[in-house]
Design a protein around this motif. Structure first.
Motif, PDB file in Angstrom:
ATOM      1  N   MET A   1       0.852  -1.202   0.000  1.00 28.55           N
ATOM      2  CA  MET A   1       0.000   0.000   0.000  1.00 28.55           C
ATOM      3  C   MET A   1       0.882   1.245   0.000  1.00 28.55           C
ATOM      4  N   GLN A   2       1.964   1.194   0.797  1.00 28.95           N
ATOM      5  CA  GLN A   2       2.903   2.322   0.826  1.00 28.95           C
ATOM      6  C   GLN A   2       3.419   2.580  -0.594  1.00 28.95           C
ATOM      7  N   ASN A   3       3.772   1.522  -1.297  1.00 33.11           N
ATOM      8  CA  ASN A   3       4.323   1.689  -2.648  1.00 33.11           C
ATOM      9  C   ASN A   3       3.271   2.171  -3.646  1.00 33.11           C
ATOM     10  N   PHE A   4       2.057   1.673  -3.534  1.00 38.59           N
ATOM     11  CA  PHE A   4       1.018   2.076  -4.492  1.00 38.59           C
ATOM     12  C   PHE A   4       0.446   3.460  -4.172  1.00 38.59           C
ATOM     13  N   PHE A   5       0.251   3.747  -2.859  1.00 35.67           N
ATOM     14  CA  PHE A   5      -0.511   4.956  -2.498  1.00 35.67           C
ATOM     15  C   PHE A   5       0.283   5.983  -1.696  1.00 35.67           C
ATOM     16  N   GLY A   6       1.523   5.667  -1.345  1.00 37.59           N
ATOM     17  CA  GLY A   6       2.321   6.600  -0.559  1.00 37.59           C
ATOM     18  C   GLY A   6       1.959   6.605   0.918  1.00 37.59           C
ATOM     19  N   THR A   7       1.106   5.705   1.362  1.00 41.03           N
ATOM     20  CA  THR A   7       0.781   5.573   2.793  1.00 41.03           C
ATOM     21  C   THR A   7       0.468   4.114   3.101  1.00 41.03           C
ATOM     22  N   ASP A   8       0.833   3.686   4.316  1.00 39.46           N
ATOM     23  CA  ASP A   8       0.480   2.309   4.708  1.00 39.46           C
ATOM     24  C   ASP A   8      -0.595   2.317   5.799  1.00 39.46           C
ATOM     25  N   PHE A   9      -1.277   3.443   5.927  1.00 38.39           N
ATOM     26  CA  PHE A   9      -2.411   3.588   6.849  1.00 38.39           C
ATOM     27  C   PHE A   9      -2.041   3.125   8.270  1.00 38.39           C
ATOM     28  N   ALA A  10      -0.851   3.589   8.725  1.00 43.11           N
ATOM     29  CA  ALA A  10      -0.289   3.079   9.987  1.00 43.11           C
ATOM     30  C   ALA A  10      -1.241   3.250  11.171  1.00 43.11           C
ATOM     31  N   ASP A  11      -2.044   4.308  11.192  1.00 45.53           N
ATOM     32  CA  ASP A  11      -2.906   4.540  12.356  1.00 45.53           C
ATOM     33  C   ASP A  11      -4.345   4.071  12.136  1.00 45.53           C
ATOM     34  N   ARG A  12      -4.582   3.401  11.004  1.00 41.84           N
ATOM     35  CA  ARG A  12      -5.967   2.945  10.726  1.00 41.84           C
ATOM     36  C   ARG A  12      -5.944   1.543  10.139  1.00 41.84           C
ATOM     37  N   ARG A  13      -5.237   0.677  10.809  1.00 37.66           N
ATOM     38  CA  ARG A  13      -5.135  -0.647  10.183  1.00 37.66           C
ATOM     39  C   ARG A  13      -5.113  -1.768  11.215  1.00 37.66           C
ATOM     40  N   ILE A  14      -5.508  -2.929  10.773  1.00 39.68           N
ATOM     41  CA  ILE A  14      -5.347  -4.158  11.564  1.00 39.68           C
ATOM     42  C   ILE A  14      -4.628  -5.161  10.659  1.00 39.68           C
ATOM     43  N   ALA A  15      -3.499  -5.675  11.147  1.00 41.36           N
ATOM     44  CA  ALA A  15      -2.791  -6.719  10.389  1.00 41.36           C
ATOM     45  C   ALA A  15      -3.285  -8.081  10.867  1.00 41.36           C
ATOM     46  N   VAL A  16      -3.667  -8.937   9.944  1.00 42.70           N
ATOM     47  CA  VAL A  16      -4.159 -10.270  10.327  1.00 42.70           C
ATOM     48  C   VAL A  16      -3.280 -11.360   9.709  1.00 42.70           C
ATOM     49  N   GLY A  17      -3.217 -12.462  10.409  1.00 48.00           N
ATOM     50  CA  GLY A  17      -2.451 -13.614   9.922  1.00 48.00           C
ATOM     51  C   GLY A  17      -3.272 -14.878  10.052  1.00 48.00           C
ATOM     52  N   GLU A  18      -2.615 -16.014   9.814  1.00 46.35           N
ATOM     53  CA  GLU A  18      -3.290 -17.311   9.836  1.00 46.35           C
ATOM     54  C   GLU A  18      -4.006 -17.553  11.175  1.00 46.35           C
ATOM     55  N   GLY A  19      -5.288 -17.851  11.117  1.00 48.57           N
ATOM     56  CA  GLY A  19      -6.041 -18.185  12.325  1.00 48.57           C
ATOM     57  C   GLY A  19      -6.660 -16.996  13.029  1.00 48.57           C
ATOM     58  N   ASP A  20      -6.310 -15.760  12.620  1.00 48.59           N
ATOM     59  CA  ASP A  20      -6.919 -14.586  13.269  1.00 48.59           C
ATOM     60  C   ASP A  20      -8.396 -14.486  12.878  1.00 48.59           C
ATOM     61  N   THR A  21      -9.158 -13.807  13.729  1.00 47.25           N
ATOM     62  CA  THR A  21     -10.583 -13.631  13.431  1.00 47.25           C
ATOM     63  C   THR A  21     -10.960 -12.160  13.600  1.00 47.25           C
ATOM     64  N   LEU A  22     -12.050 -11.808  12.974  1.00 47.55           N
ATOM     65  CA  LEU A  22     -12.595 -10.451  13.121  1.00 47.55           C
ATOM     66  C   LEU A  22     -14.106 -10.605  13.267  1.00 47.55           C
ATOM     67  N   SER A  23     -14.629 -10.179  14.410  1.00 45.76           N
ATOM     68  CA  SER A  23     -16.064 -10.305  14.641  1.00 45.76           C
ATOM     69  C   SER A  23     -16.776  -9.042  14.178  1.00 45.76           C
ATOM     70  N   LEU A  24     -17.872  -9.261  13.425  1.00 48.28           N
ATOM     71  CA  LEU A  24     -18.657  -8.119  12.955  1.00 48.28           C
ATOM     72  C   LEU A  24     -19.984  -8.036  13.708  1.00 48.28           C
ATOM     73  N   GLY A  25     -20.205  -8.967  14.633  1.00 49.10           N
ATOM     74  CA  GLY A  25     -21.490  -9.098  15.324  1.00 49.10           C
ATOM     75  C   GLY A  25     -21.866 -10.565  15.227  1.00 49.10           C
ATOM     76  N   GLU A  26     -22.894 -10.867  14.428  1.00 50.06           N
ATOM     77  CA  GLU A  26     -23.223 -12.276  14.172  1.00 50.06           C
ATOM     78  C   GLU A  26     -22.167 -12.935  13.287  1.00 50.06           C
ATOM     79  N   HIS A  27     -21.676 -12.177  12.353  1.00 46.25           N
ATOM     80  CA  HIS A  27     -20.716 -12.707  11.386  1.00 46.25           C
ATOM     81  C   HIS A  27     -19.294 -12.623  11.930  1.00 46.25           C
ATOM     82  N   VAL A  28     -18.521 -13.681  11.636  1.00 49.39           N
ATOM     83  CA  VAL A  28     -17.116 -13.697  12.074  1.00 49.39           C
ATOM     84  C   VAL A  28     -16.243 -14.086  10.892  1.00 49.39           C
ATOM     85  N   LEU A  29     -15.241 -13.267  10.615  1.00 51.28           N
ATOM     86  CA  LEU A  29     -14.300 -13.594   9.544  1.00 51.28           C
ATOM     87  C   LEU A  29     -13.111 -14.345  10.138  1.00 51.28           C
ATOM     88  N   ASN A  30     -12.804 -15.503   9.544  1.00 48.75           N
ATOM     89  CA  ASN A  30     -11.637 -16.308   9.965  1.00 48.75           C
ATOM     90  C   ASN A  30     -10.610 -16.214   8.839  1.00 48.75           C
TER      91      ASN A  30
END
Ligand code: FEO
Length: 596
Positions: free
Chosen positions: A107-136
């Protein structure tokens, strides 16, 4: 496109594109897919190509219903999906970008910013809950870039599969899924079969009801079909029985040979014959077909002491995508110094598990009698399995099938009361295990049969792969009646007093005869096991190993006649008498084959 009440499609169709990724023709356009999951939190799944920013943002706005998105999940940074990240983040100032750690430097290379203060880095097995829905999240490096992450939404059981399960063509294109998905797969991720296998394994336990890829239709039914094709493609398996012929032709003579071969293959019952002119037809389609069919014929001319350029490009496409597990046949044309077959074979020499046909066709300028005969022989060779599988065409009395029963090779030792004896056999089988019983079948003509019939005991020595030809000459090609087979061999004896071999065996067993079955020419001794020792970890010598690696190549050059498959003895003559017995190894006419 309806997915569910809470998962919405906001992608776009590109009907203006000429070449996808700068090289693939897409006559039915291209789809850039994007999705929104609406819950207590709202997640937008990827963006689209830069030429569709406003259309995509309009689609997004329509499904948001006045709400603000919370997350932008970026599964892949290639610009056909990532081009609008910066525009999205600028518009939705509270949104957070969710991606793998490897995506942010991009993103830094494409847009000149890597959104350092507005980002979540995820890896294998991480989850993100949206309420009922959960992203694995599941990382999927090199499917198709290193930063790729797929997400499995476990409530509605939806897989957001990034480029995987995508295809060329707009979502409203009326066309077969597999054809354009296969061309897309082998063109774009064909090299990364191992990585595709990796992600399929990670997803193996998930209950997937819907696949939302970044290109092509959303898949909702018969998912086993798509998963099975991905499994075949990523393991470089054969999807379709048949022959694919790829050729180049300068003046039409090579083309004529290819057309003749294609006709002959069809006549012979080849289930599918596909032919492509590499100079005129779509190269990506040719690559796809090479990976689709089990057999590939390459036909080209010698050109500038090399091969015709389109064929060189084609083979490069195959080798860089790990082409493997196929039968390959070669047809070369050359007017003065033909070498196309040699060049093609060398280009493919690094490929795993390729079997080149025994027959290669050599054309000198145009088809002649000799090259036509070579085409016939090649056709026969390519069709051997097709012909044998069909009831109408099979030879149902081909006793060569018996030679394909797997055998080990053994030295059976015995003693006639005055002298030790040894004999090579391949007919040793364990027949029961409670108690352990071993059957040994021996030709009645052999002196060993006579001895064992009298004494009721023998040792079976399992030859290992280090046994040289001299072992077979010693124990196999002469009779113990008039030769001392143990002369000069270190004396080793088992508890029953019989010899066992000091070398070239991995085990031996001392057997006691319990039952004798008279089988006409042979006698079968069914025995109990009195002693059993493992001597080494080397593999057992099989008959096939002996044929391929131990037996010297028979001296048949310039000779006409029949060669003994056991020892290589050559009988010179027009016809082999039915009762002929090999003077070296004593095998009969059935073990002879014509000198090629
Ligand atoms: Fe569809 Fe690898 O981008």
């Amino acid at each position: 496109m309806h997915i569910s009440d809470n998962i919405k499609y906001i992608g776009v169709n590109d009907r203006r594109i000429d070449l996808f990724e700068g090289q693939y023709i897409v006559p039915n356009g291209m789809a850039y897919n994007s999705y929104v999951i609406i819950d207590r939190k709202i997640a937008v799944m990827d963006t689209v190509d830069r030429n569709f920013s406003h259309e995509w943002l309009d689609n997004l706005q329509k499904v948001l219903g006045g709400r603000q998105p919370d997350y932008l999940v970026v599964s892949h940074m290639e610009p056909d999906h990532s081009a609008n990240i910066a525009a999205f983040m600028k518009l939705y100032t509270d949104a957070i970008v969710v991606a793998s750690a490897k995506a942010f430097p991009m993103m830094q290379n494409f847009f000149g910013t890597d959104f350092a203060d507005r980002r979540i880095a995820v890896g294998e097995g991480d989850t993100l809950s949206l309420g009922e829905h959960v992203l694995n999240f599941h990382t999927a490096p090199m499917v198709h870039w290193p930063e790729v992450v797929m997400s499995y939404e476990s409530t509605e059981k939806v897989l957001f599969s990034a480029d995987a399960f995508g295809k060329f063509g707009a979502t409203d294109a009326d066309e077969d899924w597999a054809c354009e998905a296969r061309r897309y797969y082998f063109g774009i991720v064909g090299k990364y079969g191992a990585q595709v296998q990796g992600i399929l394994k990670k997803l193996g336990g998930a209950d997937i009801r819907t696949i939302c890829p970044l290109h092509g239709p959303v898949l909702t039914e018969n998912l086993g079909y798509y998963l099975n094709l991905y499994s075949i493609w990523s393991t470089y398996g054969v999807e379709t029985d048949g022959v694919f012929i790829a050729y180049t032709s300068v003046y039409g003579n090579t083309k004529k040979a290819v057309e003749l071969l294609a006709d002959k293959l069809r006549e012979k019952g080849c289930p599918k014959v596909s032919v492509t002119d590499l100079a005129r037809d779509d190269m990506a389609e040719a690559v796809e077909d090479a990976f689709r069919y089990g057999k590939l014929v390459l036909a080209t001319t010698t050109y500038n002491a090399d091969i015709f350029p389109f064929m060189r490009t084609f083979i490069d496409h195959l080798t860089e995508r790990n082409f493997q597990n196929r039968t390959v046949a070669l047809i070369e044309n050359g007017s003065w110094a033909p070498q196309a077959a040699k060049v093609m074979r060398e280009m493919l020499s690094g490929c795993k598990n390729l079997k080149f046909t025994d027959n290669t066709v050599h054309i000198r300028s145009a088809l002649g009698d000799e090259s036509k005969q070579q085409l016939d022989a090649l056709c026969d060779e390519l069709c051997i399995d097709y012909v044998a599988r069909r009831s109408e065409t099979a030879n149902k009395n081909d006793l060569k099938a018996l030679f394909n029963i797997g055998y080990g090779l053994y030295v059976v030792t015995s003693n006639d009361g005055t002298r030790d004896n040894g004999l090579i056999v391949n007919t040793v089988t364990q027949v029961t295990n409670t108690p352990n019983r071993v059957a040994v079948t021996i030709n009645k003509d052999n002196y060993s049969h006579h001895i064992i019939k009298q004494t009721g005991i023998m040792n079976v020595n399992c030859l290992s792969v280090d046994a040289p030809f001299s072992v077979f000459e010693n124990y196999g090609f002469r009779s113990g009646r008039n030769a001392d087979k143990f002369e000069g061999i270190a004396e080793m004896r088992s508890d029953n007093g019989l010899r066992f071999l000091p070398q070239y065996i991995n085990s031996f067993m001392s057997l006691k005869v319990e039952q004798y079955i008279d089988m006409g020419t042979h006698g079968m001794f069914v025995c109990s096991v009195n002693e059993a020792r493992v001597i080494s970890k080397l593999e057992t010598m099989t008959y096939t190993y002996y044929q391929n690696n131990v037996k010297p190549k028979p001296q048949t050059e310039g000779k006409k006649g029949f060669v003994c498959k056991v020892c290589g003895y050559v009988y010179e003559g027009e016809e082999l008498p039915e009762d002929f017995v090999c003077p070296l190894c004593k095998h009969g006419a059935a073990d002879f084959e014509p000198v090629q």
